[in-house]
Write a protein that holds these residues in place. Structure first.
Motif, PDB file in Angstrom:
ATOM      1  N   ASN A  81     -60.544 -10.966  71.537  1.00  0.00           N
ATOM      2  CA  ASN A  81     -59.337 -10.199  71.827  1.00  0.00           C
ATOM      3  C   ASN A  81     -58.800  -9.504  70.575  1.00  0.00           C
ATOM      4  N   SER A  82     -58.716 -10.227  69.462  1.00  0.00           N
ATOM      5  CA  SER A  82     -58.194  -9.646  68.226  1.00  0.00           C
ATOM      6  C   SER A  82     -59.089  -8.527  67.728  1.00  0.00           C
ATOM      7  N   PHE A  83     -60.411  -8.730  67.845  1.00  0.00           N
ATOM      8  CA  PHE A  83     -61.329  -7.698  67.373  1.00  0.00           C
ATOM      9  C   PHE A  83     -61.211  -6.433  68.208  1.00  0.00           C
ATOM     10  N   MET A  84     -61.168  -6.570  69.524  1.00  0.00           N
ATOM     11  CA  MET A  84     -61.206  -5.410  70.406  1.00  0.00           C
ATOM     12  C   MET A  84     -59.883  -4.660  70.457  1.00  0.00           C
ATOM     13  N   PHE A  85     -58.785  -5.395  70.477  1.00  0.00           N
ATOM     14  CA  PHE A  85     -57.494  -4.749  70.704  1.00  0.00           C
ATOM     15  C   PHE A  85     -56.540  -4.852  69.532  1.00  0.00           C
ATOM     16  N   GLY A  86     -56.871  -5.735  68.565  1.00  0.00           N
ATOM     17  CA  GLY A  86     -56.047  -5.839  67.371  1.00  0.00           C
ATOM     18  C   GLY A  86     -54.756  -6.585  67.629  1.00  0.00           C
ATOM     19  N   ASN A  87     -54.287  -7.292  66.639  1.00  0.00           N
ATOM     20  CA  ASN A  87     -52.978  -7.940  66.742  1.00  0.00           C
ATOM     21  C   ASN A  87     -52.182  -7.774  65.457  1.00  0.00           C
ATOM     22  N   GLU A  88     -52.671  -6.879  64.576  1.00  0.00           N
ATOM     23  CA  GLU A  88     -51.951  -6.653  63.327  1.00  0.00           C
ATOM     24  C   GLU A  88     -51.172  -5.351  63.399  1.00  0.00           C
ATOM     25  N   ARG A  89     -50.126  -5.274  62.615  1.00  0.00           N
ATOM     26  CA  ARG A  89     -49.382  -4.042  62.484  1.00  0.00           C
ATOM     27  C   ARG A  89     -49.883  -3.312  61.239  1.00  0.00           C
ATOM     28  N   GLN A  90     -49.705  -2.013  61.235  1.00  0.00           N
ATOM     29  CA  GLN A  90     -50.126  -1.247  60.075  1.00  0.00           C
ATOM     30  C   GLN A  90     -49.243  -1.591  58.887  1.00  0.00           C
ATOM     31  N   PRO A  91     -49.742  -1.422  57.659  1.00  0.00           N
ATOM     32  CA  PRO A  91     -48.894  -1.624  56.479  1.00  0.00           C
ATOM     33  C   PRO A  91     -47.699  -0.668  56.517  1.00  0.00           C
ATOM     34  N   LEU A  92     -46.503  -1.207  56.365  1.00  0.00           N
ATOM     35  CA  LEU A  92     -45.299  -0.390  56.514  1.00  0.00           C
ATOM     36  C   LEU A  92     -44.691   0.040  55.185  1.00  0.00           C
ATOM     37  N   GLU A  93     -45.178  -0.495  54.072  1.00  0.00           N
ATOM     38  CA  GLU A  93     -44.593  -0.170  52.771  1.00  0.00           C
ATOM     39  C   GLU A  93     -44.548   1.326  52.474  1.00  0.00           C
ATOM     40  N   PRO A  94     -45.553   2.111  52.900  1.00  0.00           N
ATOM     41  CA  PRO A  94     -45.475   3.552  52.597  1.00  0.00           C
ATOM     42  C   PRO A  94     -44.242   4.239  53.179  1.00  0.00           C
ATOM     43  N   TYR A  95     -43.601   3.627  54.182  1.00  0.00           N
ATOM     44  CA  TYR A  95     -42.403   4.223  54.777  1.00  0.00           C
ATOM     45  C   TYR A  95     -41.128   3.889  53.987  1.00  0.00           C
ATOM     46  N   ARG A  96     -41.205   2.916  53.103  1.00  0.00           N
ATOM     47  CA  ARG A  96     -39.993   2.429  52.436  1.00  0.00           C
ATOM     48  C   ARG A  96     -39.263   3.500  51.621  1.00  0.00           C
ATOM     49  N   PRO A  97     -39.950   4.312  50.803  1.00  0.00           N
ATOM     50  CA  PRO A  97     -39.202   5.268  49.973  1.00  0.00           C
ATOM     51  C   PRO A  97     -38.301   6.210  50.766  1.00  0.00           C
ATOM     52  N   ILE A  98     -38.776   6.767  51.863  1.00  0.00           N
ATOM     53  CA  ILE A  98     -37.945   7.701  52.616  1.00  0.00           C
ATOM     54  C   ILE A  98     -36.803   6.979  53.319  1.00  0.00           C
ATOM     55  N   LEU A  99     -37.038   5.747  53.774  1.00  0.00           N
ATOM     56  CA  LEU A  99     -35.968   4.986  54.429  1.00  0.00           C
ATOM     57  C   LEU A  99     -34.877   4.609  53.428  1.00  0.00           C
ATOM     58  N   ARG A 100     -35.284   4.228  52.229  1.00  0.00           N
ATOM     59  CA  ARG A 100     -34.293   3.901  51.198  1.00  0.00           C
ATOM     60  C   ARG A 100     -33.466   5.139  50.844  1.00  0.00           C
ATOM     61  N   GLU A 101     -34.131   6.289  50.798  1.00  0.00           N
ATOM     62  CA  GLU A 101     -33.426   7.514  50.418  1.00  0.00           C
ATOM     63  C   GLU A 101     -32.390   7.917  51.463  1.00  0.00           C
ATOM     64  N   ILE A 102     -32.792   7.970  52.750  1.00  0.00           N
ATOM     65  CA  ILE A 102     -31.857   8.487  53.750  1.00  0.00           C
ATOM     66  C   ILE A 102     -30.806   7.451  54.150  1.00  0.00           C
TER      67      ILE A 102
END
Length: 358
Positions: free
Chosen positions: A207-228
């Motif tokens: 199940n994990s291999f076929m459909f995944g259960n992880e979320r994408q790394p979210l750190e790249p979104y942090r700079p714009i969220l901190r700014e706005i």
């Protein structure tokens, strides 16, 4: 425009059961198609009984996302062995081959970015679209030896189709249930293929291999969220400190990471909100944020090649709040406080402030 009757909704569920029990499944495409119809109904439909026009290309883009995981080698049960899982009663499923051949063109990157690149590959989308037209689209609704085109008129050919009145509503309402049914059938199909037996063994986490259960790394979104947000919590407006990148519509509701859905939250609010939808006041603030900082967000997401689509984020959010309001459910305000929203008592989704865009 009213939603379909309870009797029609029961007919829909009965039809799905008959389709899964008696449909002709020579590949995993039909399971993927049911998932695609559910996702597209959420992202493009509305909570009414109107028909929903769709295209084979819409479905193909979903297929590319679903099969992108499964086009990679599965770690075999035998030491050191890897192979692509077989997903057809005959030769390998064509979509698997198309996606597998395209992946090396885009190098090593996280899964969400890879999917975005694959879905922008016109040649790949065209090849998968042809497969969708030739295979599952006009064959899905065959039960036994007969065609029962309850979901959409079965013309037998062509790149476009239209969900019948009330069908998109039902796909939206029963989205999670349909996903579980389709994924369970998909898993059983793959496990039953004799070509896969030596790879899967008895304990493989398929199940994990076929459909995944992880979320994408979210750190790249942090700079714009901190700014706005000026380093303040989206919910309580206090200083965030390190803060958490929170899914405004929780991952458990709809497992799609898109930039406009993210906000920065303090430890306390992040822990209290958990998997709840935020209260209407927070919803209005989220809509205002995405409107006011539209240009900033789009510029940053595009520059960093981060997945985003404001229209889809908005429609998914509208769908999620509609589900809670239809059941007279609760939304999170702050701390341990909750607010009930109810369609029966007149709650409506806030009006948009302007035109949406990507």
């Amino acid at each position: 425009m009213n939603p379909p009757s309870p009797d029609f909704q029961l007919q829909f569920l009965d039809y799905l059961q008959r389709l899964l029990d008696g449909g002709m499944f020579t590949a995993t495409y039909k399971y993927a198609l049911l998932m695609a119809l559910a996702d597209l109904s959420v992202e493009k439909g509305a909570d009414n009984d109107q028909p929903l026009p769709l295209s084979a290309r819409d479905v193909a883009e979903k297929f590319i996302a679903y099969y992108s995981r499964q086009a990679s080698p599965f770690p075999g049960a035998l030491e050191g062995e890897q192979a692509i899982l077989h997903q057809n009663t005959g030769g390998q499923a064509a979509v698997i081959n198309h996606v597998r051949e395209a992946i090396p063109l885009y190098g090593s990157q996280n899964h969400s970015r890879l999917v975005r690149r694959l879905q922008a590959d016109r040649g790949l989308v065209s090849r998968v679209t042809r497969t969708v037209i030739d295979q599952p689209l006009w064959k899905l609704q065959t039960i036994g030896n007969q065609t029962d085109d309850f979901l959409y008129p079965c013309r037998g050919s062509g790149p476009s189709f239209e969900l019948r009145p009330g069908i998109a509503f039902c796909f939206r309402k029963f989205h999670g249930f349909i996903y579980r049914l389709a994924q369970d059938g998909w898993l059983r199909f793959v496990r039953d293929r004799h070509q896969n037996q030596h790879l899967l063994g008895d304990v493989a986490d398929l199940n994990s291999f076929m459909f995944g259960n992880e979320r994408q790394p979210l750190e790249p979104y942090r700079p714009i969220l901190r700014e706005i947000q000026e380093d303040r919590c989206f919910y309580c407006h206090g200083k965030t400190g390190a803060g958490h990148i929170d899914h405004f519509v929780p991952w458990s509701w709809y497992s799609l990471d898109l930039g406009h859905n993210f906000v920065l939250a303090c430890d306390r609010c992040n822990q209290r909100k958990k998997d709840h939808l935020a209260a209407p006041a927070h919803l209005r603030q989220w809509l205002l944020r995405n409107e006011e900082f539209h240009a900033n967000l789009i510029s940053y997401f595009e520059c960093e090649s981060l997945p985003h689509h404001r229209d889809s984020s908005l429609l998914i959010t509208r769908w999620a709040y509609g589900r809670v309001a239809a059941s007279n459910g609760v939304t999170w305000v702050q701390g341990k406080d909750f607010e009930r929203i109810s369609l029966a008592q007149g709650w409506t989704f806030p009006s948009l402030l302007g035109n949406t865009g990507n």
